[in-house]
Design a protein around this motif. Structure first.
Motif, PDB file in Angstrom:
ATOM      1  N   UNK A  49      50.125  42.391  47.943  1.00  0.00           N
ATOM      2  CA  UNK A  49      50.384  41.204  48.768  1.00  0.00           C
ATOM      3  C   UNK A  49      49.463  41.150  49.989  1.00  0.00           C
ATOM      4  N   UNK A  50      48.251  41.712  49.861  1.00  0.00           N
ATOM      5  CA  UNK A  50      47.344  41.780  51.011  1.00  0.00           C
ATOM      6  C   UNK A  50      46.933  40.393  51.503  1.00  0.00           C
ATOM      7  N   UNK A  51      46.424  40.391  52.733  1.00  0.00           N
ATOM      8  CA  UNK A  51      46.002  39.135  53.358  1.00  0.00           C
ATOM      9  C   UNK A  51      47.033  38.631  54.348  1.00  0.00           C
ATOM     10  N   UNK A  52      48.085  39.416  54.534  1.00  0.00           N
ATOM     11  CA  UNK A  52      49.134  39.116  55.508  1.00  0.00           C
ATOM     12  C   UNK A  52      49.466  40.410  56.254  1.00  0.00           C
ATOM     13  N   UNK A  53      50.066  40.272  57.404  1.00  0.00           N
ATOM     14  CA  UNK A  53      50.706  41.389  58.111  1.00  0.00           C
ATOM     15  C   UNK A  53      49.794  42.620  58.239  1.00  0.00           C
ATOM     16  N   UNK A  54      48.533  42.378  58.597  1.00  0.00           N
ATOM     17  CA  UNK A  54      47.560  43.452  58.857  1.00  0.00           C
ATOM     18  C   UNK A  54      47.226  44.297  57.629  1.00  0.00           C
ATOM     19  N   UNK A  55      47.546  43.800  56.432  1.00  0.00           N
ATOM     20  CA  UNK A  55      47.183  44.549  55.222  1.00  0.00           C
ATOM     21  C   UNK A  55      45.956  43.914  54.585  1.00  0.00           C
ATOM     22  N   UNK A  56      44.909  44.731  54.456  1.00  0.00           N
ATOM     23  CA  UNK A  56      43.631  44.225  53.967  1.00  0.00           C
ATOM     24  C   UNK A  56      43.494  44.411  52.453  1.00  0.00           C
ATOM     25  N   UNK A  57      42.902  43.410  51.815  1.00  0.00           N
ATOM     26  CA  UNK A  57      42.615  43.479  50.370  1.00  0.00           C
ATOM     27  C   UNK A  57      41.934  44.818  50.053  1.00  0.00           C
ATOM     28  N   UNK A  58      42.289  45.403  48.950  1.00  0.00           N
ATOM     29  CA  UNK A  58      41.651  46.658  48.531  1.00  0.00           C
ATOM     30  C   UNK A  58      42.191  47.860  49.274  1.00  0.00           C
ATOM     31  N   UNK A  59      42.032  47.892  50.567  1.00  0.00           N
ATOM     32  CA  UNK A  59      42.508  49.032  51.370  1.00  0.00           C
ATOM     33  C   UNK A  59      44.028  49.201  51.278  1.00  0.00           C
ATOM     34  N   UNK A  60      44.726  48.116  51.085  1.00  0.00           N
ATOM     35  CA  UNK A  60      46.187  48.205  51.012  1.00  0.00           C
ATOM     36  C   UNK A  60      46.634  48.883  49.710  1.00  0.00           C
ATOM     37  N   UNK A  61      45.734  48.964  48.745  1.00  0.00           N
ATOM     38  CA  UNK A  61      46.135  49.524  47.444  1.00  0.00           C
ATOM     39  C   UNK A  61      46.422  51.030  47.505  1.00  0.00           C
ATOM     40  N   UNK A  62      45.470  51.845  48.022  1.00  0.00           N
ATOM     41  CA  UNK A  62      45.812  53.268  48.182  1.00  0.00           C
ATOM     42  C   UNK A  62      47.031  53.458  49.093  1.00  0.00           C
ATOM     43  N   UNK A  63      47.200  52.573  50.058  1.00  0.00           N
ATOM     44  CA  UNK A  63      48.376  52.694  50.930  1.00  0.00           C
ATOM     45  C   UNK A  63      49.662  52.508  50.123  1.00  0.00           C
ATOM     46  N   UNK A  64      49.651  51.530  49.213  1.00  0.00           N
ATOM     47  CA  UNK A  64      50.831  51.326  48.367  1.00  0.00           C
ATOM     48  C   UNK A  64      51.083  52.571  47.503  1.00  0.00           C
ATOM     49  N   UNK A  65      50.004  53.172  47.020  1.00  0.00           N
ATOM     50  CA  UNK A  65      50.157  54.409  46.229  1.00  0.00           C
ATOM     51  C   UNK A  65      50.782  55.516  47.081  1.00  0.00           C
ATOM     52  N   UNK A  66      50.314  55.604  48.324  1.00  0.00           N
ATOM     53  CA  UNK A  66      50.872  56.631  49.220  1.00  0.00           C
ATOM     54  C   UNK A  66      52.357  56.403  49.479  1.00  0.00           C
ATOM     55  N   UNK A  67      52.749  55.155  49.565  1.00  0.00           N
ATOM     56  CA  UNK A  67      54.156  54.861  49.848  1.00  0.00           C
ATOM     57  C   UNK A  67      55.045  55.156  48.631  1.00  0.00           C
TER      58      UNK A  67
END
Ligand code: ZN
Length: 530
Positions: free
Chosen positions: A393-411
């Motif tokens: 769901x990147x592009x909102x709330x300070x989550x950047x396309x692509x970079x938010x993906x490894x973050x989701x994996x970490x979560x």
């Protein structure tokens, strides 16, 4: 996240935003070749199998033909066992590297005019992070626009992931949908236009029922963000029984597990269109539901699993709620967040997901507790055989396309998933949820050649998958960066992932020069002067 929503008499209607620029013709990537052999790599195949290798992977005509184990770790590779290169073939030496299936982002909006993010910017950020398939949940730039980009991506005329278009329910209608008959007609029309599915935001029960049943009959799939306006009379369980195939985020799930109430405990001054209210009160929602492992909690979970229902939690998109400073000061913003997107994120009563009117300790502590209960559900859902996927769901709330993906994996890792379970959710389970597991989602003979290759072991540290890599102190006592995807392969075409990221960096740098905009934090003195 959802875009503009407004309410007519009885229906939530989606309004497609103005469109952003389509992707230019492809100037990146090499191949495909009659034969591609990826040599000496350690394979994480996406099925849940542990890593094995070294292997040579042979691709012909974009299909995986052979996966040959060519030695044992630490020993010299036995050349005699290696598949032979045919004339016109290409070898890629990946000794010491790891290969995974291409990643699936189940919640990937292709930007919009509000964010000012052209398709090239978004697509390259995704591809640079190994994301070779996305589901666009609402076709926010209009279905025709998305289907055009989908077709060009399928033909590899643009540098972009594969696209699955799930149109926002009611898109293209003037008044919205107010009867079951209108719902059925819209669903049929959507299928005829070539959409892959529907994204719902909630609607009156008889309309949800009719639309979901018809969509299922047509063999299409569906996603739903159960918006708060509709959850009192139609929650996730209602949707799953009516044929919804995946739920987005988490709204509507605690509501299916209320025991001592039937409506969320809203304060009297609550107003849904005030996003500070909406997100602050949402942070108190999970603890209003049945306790983990209670009868009600178990019953809802087991029922959803029996319905083969997919959960797409998008944990990362709410992370600013539990730690706003972390989200807004992420190290990649400076070089990779385009100025218009940075402005869109800033506290505002207008932009969606910028609800930082007064956000601090109280809200963040509540959200941390909210996360703990939510993660407990998601992890146990996985343990009982349920399918959990990776969406950003990147592009909102300070989550950047692509970079938010490894973050989701970490979560997901934080929720209790083993790293191999995390990767399976990112690959095979995503493909299954899209109905594409025949071709995608794992590295197996006969499947398409979509791969992620990285010069570090992501199971050891998922942060290696960030474009900026992970900090690593080498033997010379120097802090260096390790990782960042090296090659993204889609349809047998090899992309230099770091070069794609460099393209994005240049786009952002040029935009900063053009607009004279500097990235500064909200309320900072620099910013106040503007
Ligand atoms: Zn969304």
């Amino acid at each position: 996240m959802k875009h503009t929503l407004f309410i007519t008499l009885c229906v939530l209607q989606f309004v497609a935003g103005a469109q952003i620029k389509k992707a230019p013709d492809r100037a990146e990537g090499e191949g495909p070749w009659p034969q591609l052999i990826i040599r000496g790599v350690t394979l994480v195949d996406g099925t849940g199998a542990p890593p094995f290798g070294p292997v040579d992977i042979v691709v012909e005509k974009n299909r995986i033909q052979q996966i040959a184990i060519v030695g044992s770790p630490g020993n010299q590779i036995d050349e005699a066992t290696r598949p032979k290169l045919v004339q016109g073939g290409k070898e890629l030496n990946c000794e010491g590297m790891f290969l995974l299936p291409g990643f699936v982002d189940m919640h990937g909006h292709i930007g919009g005019s509000e964010q000012g993010t052209d398709a090239e910017y978004v697509f390259k950020l995704w591809m640079a992070h190994g994301i070779t398939t996305i589901r666009d949940p609402s076709a926010g730039n209009g279905l025709d626009w998305v289907l055009d980009q989908k077709k060009k991506s399928t033909e590899n005329k643009i540098t972009a992931p594969r696209i699955y278009a799930y149109t926002a329910f009611g898109q293209g209608t003037n008044k919205g949908i107010s009867t079951p008959e209108e719902a059925v007609a819209w669903v049929r029309d959507n299928a005829k236009k070539g959409a892959d599915g529907i994204k719902f935001f909630g609607a009156p029960p008889q309309i949800m029922q009719a639309a979901l049943e018809e969509n299922k009959k047509l063999g299409l799939r569906s996603a739903c963000h159960h918006a708060q306006l509709g959850v009192a009379r139609w929650n996730v369980l209602n949707s799953a029984k009516a044929g919804l195939t995946s739920m987005e985020h988490w709204y509507g799930l605690p509501e299916a597990m209320f025991e001592d109430k039937t409506i969320q405990d809203y304060p009297a001054n609550y107003n849904y269109t005030n996003e500070q209210h909406r997100f602050e009160q949402a942070g108190k929602l999970w603890k209003q539901a049945a306790e983990p492992y209670s009868d009600r909690w178990n019953k809802v979970m087991d029922e959803l699993i029996a319905l083969d229902f997919t959960l797409d939690p998008t944990f990362n998109i709410y992370e600013a709620n539990r730690d706003l400073m972390r989200a807004r000061t992420a190290e990649w913003h400076q070089e990779y967040t385009i100025p218009s997107l940075w402005k869109f994120y800033a506290p505002s009563r207008v932009s969606h997901g910028s609800y930082w009117h007064n956000w601090g300790t109280e809200q963040e502590v509540a959200w941390r507790e909210n996360y703990a209960l939510w993660m407990t559900f998601i992890n146990e859902y996985k343990n009982r055989g349920g399918r959990v996927t990776v969406g950003t769901d990147a592009g909102f709330i300070y989550q950047l396309y692509g970079f938010s993906y490894p973050r989701e994996l970490e979560l997901l890792r934080e929720a209790g998933f083993h790293p191999l379970e995390v990767i399976r959710s990112a690959t095979l389970y995503g493909a299954q949820a899209l109905g594409a597991e025949k071709d995608l989602g794992s590295v197996e003979i006969g499947k398409l050649a979509d791969f992620v290759i990285i010069d570090a072991n992501p199971l050891e540290n998922l942060q290696y998958l960030y474009g900026t890599g992970a900090i690593f102190l080498n033997e010379k006592n120097e802090a260096v960066r390790k990782g960042g995807v090296k090659f993204t392969i889609k349809d047998g075409i090899v992309y230099d992932a770091k070069k794609l990221l460099e393209d994005v960096r240049k786009i952002v740098a040029e935009e900063k020069i053009k607009t004279g905009f500097k990235i500064t934090q909200p309320g900072a003195k620099d910013n106040l002067r503007k």
